[in-house]
Scaffold this motif. Structure first.
Motif, PDB file in Angstrom:
ATOM      1  N   GLY A 130       0.876  -1.015  -0.040  1.00  0.00           N
ATOM      2  CA  GLY A 130       0.118   0.090   0.177  1.00  0.00           C
ATOM      3  C   GLY A 130       1.016   1.133   0.072  1.00  0.00           C
ATOM      4  O   GLY A 130       0.528   2.201  -0.705  1.00  0.00           O
ATOM      5  N   LEU A 188       0.930   7.476  -6.068  1.00  0.00           N
ATOM      6  CA  LEU A 188       0.087   8.637  -6.307  1.00  0.00           C
ATOM      7  C   LEU A 188       0.821  10.087  -5.719  1.00  0.00           C
ATOM      8  O   LEU A 188       0.343  11.090  -6.489  1.00  0.00           O
ATOM      9  CB  LEU A 188      -0.977   8.447  -5.121  1.00  0.00           C
ATOM     10  CG  LEU A 188      -2.365   8.566  -5.478  1.00  0.00           C
ATOM     11  CD1 LEU A 188      -2.928   7.949  -6.567  1.00  0.00           C
ATOM     12  CD2 LEU A 188      -3.085   8.229  -4.112  1.00  0.00           C
ATOM     13  N   ALA A 229       0.841   4.304  -2.787  1.00  0.00           N
ATOM     14  CA  ALA A 229       0.940   5.469  -2.398  1.00  0.00           C
ATOM     15  C   ALA A 229       1.890   6.230  -2.721  1.00  0.00           C
ATOM     16  O   ALA A 229       1.657   7.533  -3.003  1.00  0.00           O
ATOM     17  CB  ALA A 229       0.725   5.724  -0.685  1.00  0.00           C
ATOM     18  N   SER A 230       3.009   5.914  -2.857  1.00  0.00           N
ATOM     19  CA  SER A 230       4.041   6.741  -3.472  1.00  0.00           C
ATOM     20  C   SER A 230       4.019   7.007  -4.964  1.00  0.00           C
ATOM     21  O   SER A 230       4.527   8.223  -5.424  1.00  0.00           O
ATOM     22  CB  SER A 230       5.444   5.907  -3.358  1.00  0.00           C
ATOM     23  OG  SER A 230       5.504   4.841  -4.173  1.00  0.00           O
ATOM     24  N   LEU A 238      -2.694   6.908   2.951  1.00  0.00           N
ATOM     25  CA  LEU A 238      -1.583   7.610   2.863  1.00  0.00           C
ATOM     26  C   LEU A 238      -1.759   8.729   1.499  1.00  0.00           C
ATOM     27  O   LEU A 238      -1.471   9.900   1.642  1.00  0.00           O
ATOM     28  CB  LEU A 238      -0.377   6.847   2.416  1.00  0.00           C
ATOM     29  CG  LEU A 238       0.062   5.982   3.579  1.00  0.00           C
ATOM     30  CD1 LEU A 238       1.374   5.302   3.234  1.00  0.00           C
ATOM     31  CD2 LEU A 238       0.398   6.966   4.813  1.00  0.00           C
ATOM     32  N   GLY A 239      -2.646   8.109   0.570  1.00  0.00           N
ATOM     33  CA  GLY A 239      -2.740   9.180  -0.567  1.00  0.00           C
ATOM     34  C   GLY A 239      -3.978  10.302  -0.216  1.00  0.00           C
ATOM     35  O   GLY A 239      -3.580  11.135  -0.631  1.00  0.00           O
ATOM     36  N   GLU A 299     -10.700   3.627   1.151  1.00  0.00           N
ATOM     37  CA  GLU A 299     -10.359   3.339   2.952  1.00  0.00           C
ATOM     38  C   GLU A 299     -11.376   2.662   3.329  1.00  0.00           C
ATOM     39  O   GLU A 299     -11.289   1.513   4.482  1.00  0.00           O
ATOM     40  CB  GLU A 299     -10.001   4.704   3.452  1.00  0.00           C
ATOM     41  CG  GLU A 299     -10.092   4.579   4.820  1.00  0.00           C
ATOM     42  CD  GLU A 299      -8.686   5.169   5.549  1.00  0.00           C
ATOM     43  OE1 GLU A 299      -8.134   5.959   4.834  1.00  0.00           O
ATOM     44  OE2 GLU A 299      -8.451   4.781   6.655  1.00  0.00           O
ATOM     45  N   LEU A 322      -3.133   2.298   1.064  1.00  0.00           N
ATOM     46  CA  LEU A 322      -3.172   3.115  -0.086  1.00  0.00           C
ATOM     47  C   LEU A 322      -3.698   4.402  -0.065  1.00  0.00           C
ATOM     48  O   LEU A 322      -3.626   5.560  -0.314  1.00  0.00           O
ATOM     49  CB  LEU A 322      -3.273   2.394  -1.292  1.00  0.00           C
ATOM     50  CG  LEU A 322      -3.778   3.056  -2.737  1.00  0.00           C
ATOM     51  CD1 LEU A 322      -2.744   3.814  -3.063  1.00  0.00           C
ATOM     52  CD2 LEU A 322      -4.199   2.147  -3.570  1.00  0.00           C
ATOM     53  N   LEU A 325     -10.869   8.071  -2.886  1.00  0.00           N
ATOM     54  CA  LEU A 325      -9.940   7.697  -1.560  1.00  0.00           C
ATOM     55  C   LEU A 325     -10.807   7.150  -0.573  1.00  0.00           C
ATOM     56  O   LEU A 325     -10.609   6.184   0.269  1.00  0.00           O
ATOM     57  CB  LEU A 325      -9.078   8.591  -1.317  1.00  0.00           C
ATOM     58  CG  LEU A 325      -7.972   8.854  -2.495  1.00  0.00           C
ATOM     59  CD1 LEU A 325      -6.942   9.801  -2.297  1.00  0.00           C
ATOM     60  CD2 LEU A 325      -7.136   7.307  -2.744  1.00  0.00           C
TER      61      LEU A 325
END
Lengths: 149, 88, 115
Positions: A38, A45, A42-43, A133-134, A68, A130, A64
């Motif tokens: 995840g 994103l 997210a990185s 953090l996003g 979640e 994901l 998002l």
């Protein structure tokens, strides 16, 4: 950002997403799992955010948020599956159903169709991380800046 | 004045930390607890997972992971709450 | 002494974070210091579970006969990393709010409760 950064981000975005999915999917066989995969996704994103600006992802907050909620709900429901024994009991492992193939003891090549509820929980937590953090990075980009660019 | 007090306190704490690191058990020889041996031995027959760490995180200690997911959710909610109030 | 060098490295990392917390005033630097302490503690936890000559506790193509590293510290460090990340995000959000309200990130100047 410049056209070089944007082009590279456009090429690398699906690659990073697929690598995150790979890390999540093989979480019960290799180093990795839901959290790590995840974070990798997210990185990706965050890379899009840096390259294209926050306006590109402004309308993705609902998506998002839904991801979640979906991940968290799926995780809790998967925990309730084992309520006949205890909470978080692994009922699918060794049942010859979904992800239910037994593994031999000792070093083995690894089989994706094992480990019961673990891969499903990995996916749930992966989506959750994901999205979390996003959403955090997106919120900083949208509301934390000095001006309205 | 207070800088020197802070420096002395920092040196004291850092000295304790370094002393503790040197005086600890030798590196690479942890106490063999029954729990860790159980996890390494039975993660394959019980959970059918090759990865013992994932077996602990999602099966033996699922409650911890649930709390961790809650903490992550709470933090993201807090960030949204704090930052959105600024601009809206 | 020299055998405990990984522990000493973790403690040096923690001490650097403490130094940042004690002697720096910028809020962003304080957040970085807390991150350093987190990294040091996580490294220390993982290093505590290392067995000499051990392999990761994963049976996929594991070398036969080698001892396995203790899995519990690694699993709980995973939890710790995610929680540290969440707290870092929250601290940075607070730093943004403080900068908006006070116009500065100096911890000395925002110590009063006015405004």
């Amino acid at each position: 950002m410049t056209v070089v950064v944007r082009t590279v981000a456009r090429v690398l975005f699906p690659v990073a997403l697929v690598f995150g999915g790979y890390v999540i999917m093989h979480g019960h066989l290799t180093p990795g799992g839901g959290f790590q995969g995840g974070a990798v996704a997210a990185s990706a994103l965050a890379m899009v955010l840096v390259a294209f600006g926050a306006g590109r992802l402004k309308d993705k907050k609902g998506l998002l948020s839904a991801l979640e909620s979906l991940g968290g709900t799926a995780f809790v429901v998967l925990g309730f599956l084992g309520l006949g024994l205890t909470y978080f009991a692994n009922v699918l492992a060794g049942s010859y159903g979904l992800f239910g193939r037994p593994v031999p003891y000792g070093p083995n090549p690894g089989d994706l169709n094992t480990a019961g509820t673990l891969p499903l929980m990995n996916w749930a937590v992966g989506f959750k991380v994901l999205a979390g953090l996003g959403a955090a990075v997106l919120l900083f980009a949208l509301f934390g800046g000095e001006d309205d660019r | 004045m207070s800088r020197w007090v802070a420096l002395a306190a920092f040196l004291l704490v850092a000295g304790f930390l370094l002393f503790g690191a040197v005086a600890l058990r030798p590196f690479g020889d942890p106490p063999r607890t029954e729990m860790d041996q159980y996890f390494n031995r039975y993660s394959q027959p019980e959970v059918a997972a090759n990865n013992a760490v994932t077996a602990i995180v999602f099966d033996y200690r699922g409650y911890d992971t649930l709390g961790e997911a809650t903490v992550l959710f709470t933090a993201v909610t807090g960030v949204a709450l704090i930052l959105r109030r600024l601009r809206a | 002494m020299i055998g405990n060098l990984p522990f000493v490295a973790c403690m040096v990392l923690i001490a650097l974070g403490l130094w940042t917390l004690v002697f720096k005033r910028n809020l962003i630097k304080l957040v970085i210091g807390i991150g350093l302490i987190e990294s040091g503690v996580n490294l220390f936890l993982v290093a505590l579970g290392y067995v000499r000559g051990g392999v990761p506790p994963i049976y996929t193509y594991a070398p036969a006969g080698a001892p396995m590293v203790l899995p519990t510290p690694q699993a709980l460090t995973l939890t710790s990393i995610v929680i540290g990340l969440a707290t870092t995000a929250l601290m940075l959000a607070f730093a943004v709010v403080i900068y908006r309200h006070k116009g500065t990130l100096d911890a000395r100047k925002i110590r009063d409760l006015r405004g």
